[in-house]
Design a protein around this motif. Structure first.
Motif, PDB file in Angstrom:
ATOM      1  N   GLN A 103      42.954  30.942  34.697  1.00 40.00           N
ATOM      2  CA  GLN A 103      42.909  32.359  35.045  1.00 40.00           C
ATOM      3  C   GLN A 103      43.309  33.191  33.838  1.00 40.00           C
ATOM      4  O   GLN A 103      43.885  32.680  32.880  1.00 40.00           O
ATOM      5  CB  GLN A 103      43.838  32.649  36.222  1.00 40.00           C
ATOM      6  CG  GLN A 103      45.295  32.313  35.962  1.00 40.00           C
ATOM      7  CD  GLN A 103      46.195  32.488  37.172  1.00 40.00           C
ATOM      8  OE1 GLN A 103      45.843  33.183  38.110  1.00 40.00           O
ATOM      9  NE2 GLN A 103      47.363  31.857  37.166  1.00 40.00           N
TER      10      GLN A 103
ATOM     11  N   HIS B  19      44.301  35.184  43.264  1.00 40.48           N
ATOM     12  CA  HIS B  19      45.397  34.614  42.454  1.00 40.48           C
ATOM     13  C   HIS B  19      46.173  33.619  43.320  1.00 40.48           C
ATOM     14  O   HIS B  19      46.346  33.850  44.514  1.00 40.48           O
ATOM     15  CB  HIS B  19      46.333  35.766  42.033  1.00 40.48           C
ATOM     16  CG  HIS B  19      47.283  35.423  40.928  1.00 40.48           C
ATOM     17  ND1 HIS B  19      48.314  34.515  41.084  1.00 40.48           N
ATOM     18  CD2 HIS B  19      47.368  35.878  39.651  1.00 40.48           C
ATOM     19  CE1 HIS B  19      48.992  34.420  39.942  1.00 40.48           C
ATOM     20  NE2 HIS B  19      48.445  35.239  39.056  1.00 40.48           N
TER      21      HIS B  19
ATOM     22  N   LEU C 134      46.087  40.347  32.803  1.00 37.90           N
ATOM     23  CA  LEU C 134      45.434  41.497  33.434  1.00 37.90           C
ATOM     24  C   LEU C 134      46.355  42.007  34.540  1.00 37.90           C
ATOM     25  O   LEU C 134      46.553  41.323  35.552  1.00 37.90           O
ATOM     26  CB  LEU C 134      44.081  41.085  34.038  1.00 37.90           C
ATOM     27  CG  LEU C 134      42.881  41.029  33.101  1.00 37.90           C
ATOM     28  CD1 LEU C 134      41.699  40.420  33.832  1.00 37.90           C
ATOM     29  CD2 LEU C 134      42.517  42.398  32.574  1.00 37.90           C
TER      30      LEU C 134
ATOM     31  N   CYS D 127      38.434  39.786  34.785  1.00 41.54           N
ATOM     32  CA  CYS D 127      39.153  38.595  35.249  1.00 41.54           C
ATOM     33  C   CYS D 127      38.285  37.339  35.176  1.00 41.54           C
ATOM     34  O   CYS D 127      38.811  36.226  35.076  1.00 41.54           O
ATOM     35  CB  CYS D 127      39.661  38.811  36.672  1.00 41.54           C
ATOM     36  SG  CYS D 127      38.367  39.218  37.866  1.00 41.54           S
TER      37      CYS D 127
ATOM     38  N   GLY E 144      39.528  34.454  39.742  1.00 42.21           N
ATOM     39  CA  GLY E 144      39.147  35.755  39.187  1.00 42.21           C
ATOM     40  C   GLY E 144      39.981  36.868  39.778  1.00 42.21           C
ATOM     41  O   GLY E 144      41.129  37.088  39.407  1.00 42.21           O
ATOM     42  N   SER E 145      39.404  37.581  40.751  1.00 39.58           N
ATOM     43  CA  SER E 145      40.134  38.705  41.356  1.00 39.58           C
ATOM     44  C   SER E 145      41.213  38.232  42.328  1.00 39.58           C
ATOM     45  O   SER E 145      42.091  38.996  42.721  1.00 39.58           O
ATOM     46  CB  SER E 145      39.159  39.642  42.082  1.00 39.58           C
ATOM     47  OG  SER E 145      38.556  38.983  43.183  1.00 39.58           O
TER      48      SER E 145
ATOM     49  N   ARG F 277      45.279  42.105  38.331  1.00 43.12           N
ATOM     50  CA  ARG F 277      45.137  40.887  39.145  1.00 43.12           C
ATOM     51  C   ARG F 277      46.419  40.575  39.899  1.00 43.12           C
ATOM     52  O   ARG F 277      47.493  40.735  39.339  1.00 43.12           O
ATOM     53  CB  ARG F 277      44.807  39.668  38.264  1.00 43.12           C
ATOM     54  CG  ARG F 277      43.438  39.615  37.729  1.00 43.12           C
ATOM     55  CD  ARG F 277      43.166  38.257  37.069  1.00 43.12           C
ATOM     56  NE  ARG F 277      43.221  37.178  38.057  1.00 43.12           N
ATOM     57  CZ  ARG F 277      44.071  36.155  38.003  1.00 43.12           C
ATOM     58  NH1 ARG F 277      44.949  36.027  37.038  1.00 43.12           N
ATOM     59  NH2 ARG F 277      44.037  35.220  38.943  1.00 43.12           N
TER      60      ARG F 277
ATOM     61  N   CYS G  36      35.086  45.289  41.758  1.00 39.90           N
ATOM     62  CA  CYS G  36      36.016  45.432  40.637  1.00 39.90           C
ATOM     63  C   CYS G  36      36.280  46.913  40.386  1.00 39.90           C
ATOM     64  O   CYS G  36      35.343  47.664  40.103  1.00 39.90           O
ATOM     65  CB  CYS G  36      35.428  44.773  39.393  1.00 39.90           C
ATOM     66  SG  CYS G  36      36.423  45.029  37.916  1.00 39.90           S
TER      67      CYS G  36
END
Length: 320
Positions: A283, A266, A287, A307, A263-264, A290, A300
């Motif tokens: 993923q 990587h 976005l 994400c 998600g947030s 990210r 967030c």
């Protein structure tokens, strides 16, 4: 040659040292590593020749005086030739200084803090892959003058593979697929596969037990296995589905393929499991914010957790 190494942090970070130690010691069989970490991590290192695990309870060594006592105990018990700090936080910096004053050579990890801050700046549109954490661990041994070539290949320890493992939880919200999506995913997968749930903690165990009652062909192992049994069970799975969390790294240790959900955080930050394929990463790629966090512990900044909310269950099913 004996190296004293320490890392006291989160489970996943410690688990990532295991494949590095394994391959480093195969290539340098004259070396012995004493790994000092939290007592409950001992099973991670079972079966690696030339690793002595020293488990401690950090509450027994509080403050400067506690750390000084720990440094003396370790020195007396193990008489190391070198010190490696694989953590580089205040606690280990104190240990480093104590050992350096005693004339021991201390080598420490370069965690790449500035690079990671730049990577997680939401206004940085030029994001790129950073060095993997396992290579950062290996660099510490290279700095000592050793040769280490990491294979980045999974090594399955079991040839009997059946069922899918699913670990839907993570320490922080920014790493976790919304539970309703996880539930929907399992309902679909359980039509064709046996699903084994992994987790820990009272709330997680309760959630997974309630899912078992609602979805046929599922079984919860949460809270029922010790670490050694859990590793053994993961080794027998066809595939593990995990967030960017410790279960991905446990799968790497036992050579099981893992489909990981991000998600947030990587994979660019360097925490993809050892030997795991980028093709198995799920993923949202488009976005630009990210990654906004290395550990998934930030709120967030958009407020909508796009994400994670924009990940479709079918994306995960397609990887299986």
């Amino acid at each position: 040659m004996r190296i004293l190494a320490y890392r006291f942090s989160a489970f996943g970070d410690v688990a990532m040292t295991v494949p590095v130690f394994r391959e480093f010691l195969e290539q340098n069989p004259e070396v012995e590593i004493v790994m000092v970490s939290r007592s409950n991590f001992k099973a991670l290192y079972a079966g690696i020749p030339n690793v002595i695990f020293k488990g401690i309870d950090l509450d027994d060594y509080k403050g400067f005086l506690g750390l000084r006592r720990l440094s003396k105990e370790l020195l007396k018990e193990f008489r190391p030739d070198y010190i490696t700090d694989l953590h580089d936080v205040i606690r280990t910096k104190i240990l480093d200084k104590i050992y350096a004053r005693k004339g021991l050579k201390v080598f420490k990890i370069n965690k790449g803090k500035e690079e990671k801050e730049e990577l997680t700046d939401v206004w940085n549109l030029n994001k790129k892959q950073l060095k993997s954490t396992v290579e950062r661990y290996a660099d510490v041994f290279r700095d000592m003058g050793f040769t280490v070539e990491l294979s980045h290949q999974l090594r399955p320890i079991s040839d009997k593979k059946s069922g899918i493992g699913f670990a839907p939880f993570a320490q922080h919200k920014g790493k976790m697929l919304p539970l309703e999506k996880s539930f929907e995913l399992i309902k679909i997968l359980a039509e064709k596969h046996t699903i084994y749930f992994f987790g820990g903690g009272k709330k997680e165990i309760e959630t997974l037990e309630s899912w078992v009652k609602q979805i046929p062909n599922t079984q919860s192992l949460a809270g029922k296995l010790n670490l050694s049994e859990e590793l053994n069970r993961i080794s027998q799975l066809e595939v593990m589905i995990s967030m960017d969390s410790a279960n991905m790294h446990l799968a790497s240790i036992v050579g099981t393929r893992c489909v990981s959900i991000w998600g947030s955080t990587h994979p660019y930050a360097g925490f993809l499991g050892f030997g795991q394929s980028e093709d198995d990463v799920v993923q949202i790629n488009d976005l630009t914010c990210r990654p906004c966090s290395v550990f998934g512990d930030k709120e967030c900044y958009r407020g909508d957790w796009a994400c994670l909310e924009e990940i479709h269950v079918q994306q995960i099913i397609d990887k299986i």
